[in-house]
Design a protein around this motif. Structure first.
Motif, PDB file in Angstrom:
ATOM      1  N   SER A 352       0.840  -1.204   0.000  1.00 21.45           N
ATOM      2  CA  SER A 352       0.000   0.000   0.000  1.00 21.45           C
ATOM      3  C   SER A 352       0.868   1.244   0.000  1.00 21.45           C
ATOM      4  CB  SER A 352      -0.940   0.019   1.206  1.00 21.45           C
ATOM      5  OG  SER A 352      -0.222   0.170   2.411  1.00 21.45           O
ATOM      6  N   LYS A 372      -5.119   6.712  -0.544  1.00 22.72           N
ATOM      7  CA  LYS A 372      -4.371   5.471  -0.387  1.00 22.72           C
ATOM      8  C   LYS A 372      -4.778   4.471  -1.460  1.00 22.72           C
ATOM      9  CE  LYS A 372      -3.379   1.782   2.969  1.00 22.72           C
ATOM     10  NZ  LYS A 372      -3.749   1.204   4.280  1.00 22.72           N
ATOM     11  N   LYS A 373      -3.796   3.729  -1.949  1.00 25.24           N
ATOM     12  CA  LYS A 373      -4.043   2.629  -2.871  1.00 25.24           C
ATOM     13  C   LYS A 373      -3.398   1.374  -2.315  1.00 25.24           C
ATOM     14  CE  LYS A 373      -5.295   0.408  -6.560  1.00 25.24           C
ATOM     15  NZ  LYS A 373      -6.714   0.025  -6.746  1.00 25.24           N
ATOM     16  N   LEU A 383      -9.658   2.552  -4.554  1.00 25.27           N
ATOM     17  CA  LEU A 383      -8.914   3.722  -4.116  1.00 25.27           C
ATOM     18  C   LEU A 383      -9.593   4.270  -2.864  1.00 25.27           C
ATOM     19  CD1 LEU A 383      -6.602   5.733  -4.889  1.00 25.27           C
ATOM     20  CD2 LEU A 383      -8.391   7.126  -5.974  1.00 25.27           C
TER      21      LEU A 383
END
Length: 613
Positions: A352, A372-373, A383
């Motif tokens: 992440s 955040k991914k 996402l």
């Protein structure tokens, strides 16, 4: 982390972090370096070791009486799981020193297989937090934190308690620190025959007798921190836990089963702390093993071993005194192997990247935005994002607002259990909106927090035409309500009064049926009041739990009726080093359940002593 420096003192009189000023206070190291930033925008309930003495049976009892979480416990000391704002146990994240420790197999934490003792703080945060704390932080998160301080010399304490049903809780802790080194060691041993009876609760033709309810657990915690330079610290935290639970049966001649669990958690951190930047590099290893025995005298019938390798870096930098950026990268390798579950040797890589920016507009107004991914092997992850703001509108009124997208990816059991595992599952996702209104009038403080959650792709295990159960993305859930908290602290000479009370309204419905979900009480209220005079302290503790449905079709006949529980206790501090205490739990002898068919104990007692060196 050095609280003489900017990132721990947090806010100056201008609403920004203190960049150039220093303060002559002791240095401490906090393993969860994100928590102080979280508190800038979200209310966080902190439970300290002194509070633990009031509810020292297990972590379930502590959270039940000192937080808004509904705890489902299959009888005292047995399997236990949390329900946070109407969500499932898998949608509550357990975070140990900044590391998410939810089981890779179950996707949740078994509350009674997490030690109660050995932490310096237990903190409860309501609302979504997946941008910072990852999968499962949907309804809220429970933080188990350790702190190491410097320049404190030698300190030690021993806590010992004897209680009803042959229950014994013991905890010892010792620490030493100078200006360079800090070391803390602690250990606990908890055991209970747990053979309580509830004659009014009829099972078959007789009253309930908690046959085969025995449990025990031990834990050892070791923490150390060393300053390798003025602005650099190397730290280590380690926890070992071993537990055994005998599952209750309803007949004396019934089949006696048990469950054993072992966990190991080890974390190494390298922290750099300068005036306008900080970096925390962590490497962790966690191991979760369990075995189920279908008969006490037979070999294990099933089990699993899980191992997790975690690497995490948290970089924080002030571009200007008012603008702060925060980049968090994490990589995990999750390994597991099942026994008699159809799960073979499996492995999953999880990575992440998250970025947050904080803007301190004035001393009374600040904002945070995060994105955040996650990269989960063989799973398409959404996402994630979060937006928060805090405004000190008036001296007596503060308001905050939060909007976020959160998720939980499928567990190993969801994907690989045989027969039934479903490799086509999608992650659960949620959209969370909540506000916090804080009113302060002298020593009196009120917090009102309305919230709304829309949860999609909820994973449910359902029966199939082939005769086994399997998980599917089936339901959409809408959860809304509000939490409230009232605190009052007053000290006058040798007299002191502390009041801490909260009420929660939780409406959580399946959008397809518009019915309230299982084990989500509409109403829950808790209250603690403590009076102290000189060396004496007396407290009373109350819990009200509203009507709780135990089926998906909202049947009133099988629902758990509302109940009220009252606890009380008295303690005396002798020569400032010794404390003696006596507690009465369930003073009114109420018959109640948190899970259908598993009544909890009626009136019971305990006596305890604490020695500080």
């Amino acid at each position: 982390m050095d609280i003489k420096r900017s990132l721990v003192l947090l806010c100056s009189s201008y609403g920004s972090f203190l960049l150039g000023q220093e303060k002559a206070v002791d240095t401490i190291y906090i393993f969860d370096n994100q928590m102080n930033k979280v508190k800038l925008f979200h209310p966080v309930r902190t439970i300290n070791p002194k509070d633990v003495e009031k509810n020292s049976t297990n972590l379930s009892e502590l959270l039940r009486y000192q937080s808004s979480i509904y705890i489902k416990e299959n009888g005292r000391g047995a399997v236990s799981s949390p329900s946070f704002r109407g969500t499932t146990a898998q949608q509550t994240a357990f975070v140990w020193n900044g590391i998410n420790i939810n089981s890779s197999f179950l996707g949740q934490g078994d509350v009674n297989n997490i030690p109660l003792f050995g932490y310096d703080q237990i903190e409860v945060k309501a609302g979504g937090g997946s941008v910072v704390y990852g999968s499962g932080a949907v309804g809220g998160s429970i933080h188990l934190n350790n702190i190491l301080d410097f320049n404190r010399g030698f300190k030690a304490s021993v806590f010992s308690e004897a209680a009803s049903f042959d229950t014994y809780n013991n905890f010892a802790q010792a620490s030493f620190s100078n200006d360079k080194l800090s070391v803390k060691v602690s250990g606990s041993y908890v055991t209970s025959q747990n053979d309580y009876k509830v004659p009014e609760f009829v099972v078959g033709n007789t009253g309930f007798n908690n046959v085969n309810g025995r449990y025990y657990n031990t834990s050892v915690n070791i923490g150390a921190s060393y300053k390798i330079a003025d602005q650099q610290t190397i730290s280590w935290q380690n926890q070992i836990f071993d537990a055994s639970q005998h599952y209750p049966i309803f007949e004396d001649n019934g089949n006696r089963t048990k469950y054993k669990a072992q966990t190991l958690r080890s974390l190494i951190a390298w922290d750099i702390q300068k005036n306008n930047l900080s970096n925390s590099l962590k490497a962790a290893y966690t191991e979760d093993n369990f075995q189920y025995f279908s008969s006490l005298n037979l070999p294990k019938a099933s089990g699993a071993e899980g191992k997790n390798y975690i690497f995490k870096n948290d970089f924080n930098y002030f571009i200007t005194p008012k603008i702060n950026i925060n980049a968090i990268g994490e990589f995990q390798v999750n390994k597991g192997e099942g026994y008699e579950s159809g799960i073979g040797s499996i492995s999953r890589n999880v990575g992440s990247l998250a970025g947050l920016i904080r803007y301190f507009a004035t001393k009374d107004l600040r904002f945070e935005a995060g994105i955040k991914k996650d990269f989960v092997e063989n799973i398409s992850s959404p996402l994630l994002y979060s937006f928060s703001g805090k405004w000190n509108a008036l001296r007596w009124y503060h308001v905050g607002a939060n909007f976020s997208r959160n998720f939980r990816f499928p567990s190993f059991n969801d994907l690989y259990w045989q027969p039934g595992g479903n490799l086509d599952l999608l992650p659960e996702t949620s959209t969370n909106i909540d506000m916090d209104h804080e009113f302060s009038f002298g020593d009196f403080k009120i917090t009102l927090s309305p919230y709304y959650m829309d949860i999609k792709n909820l994973i449910n295990w359902l029966p199939t035409p082939l005769g086994y159960w399997a998980p599917f993305n089936t339901a959409r859930v809408e959860s809304y309500g509000f939490e409230s908290q009232v605190t009052w602290n007053k000290k006058l000479g040798k007299h002191s009064v502390k009041l801490d009370a909260g009420y929660t309204y939780s409406k959580s419905v399946n959008k397809d049926t518009q019915l309230q979900r299982m084990y989500v009480p509409l109403h829950k209220a808790v209250g603690n009041i403590e009076y102290g005079y000189s060396f004496l302290s007396v407290y009373a503790q109350g819990l009200f739990n509203g009507l709780t449905y135990t089926t998906t079709d909202q049947q009133r006949s099988t629902a758990i009726d509302p109940y009220f529980i009252l606890n009380t206790g008295i303690s005396a501090a002798i020569f400032k080093k010794y404390t003696l205490g006596f507690k009465v739990n369930n003073v009114t002898n109420t018959v109640y359940q948190t899970v259908s068919l598993y009544p909890m104990p009626k009136r019971n007692y305990s006596v305890y002593a604490t020695i500080n060196f």
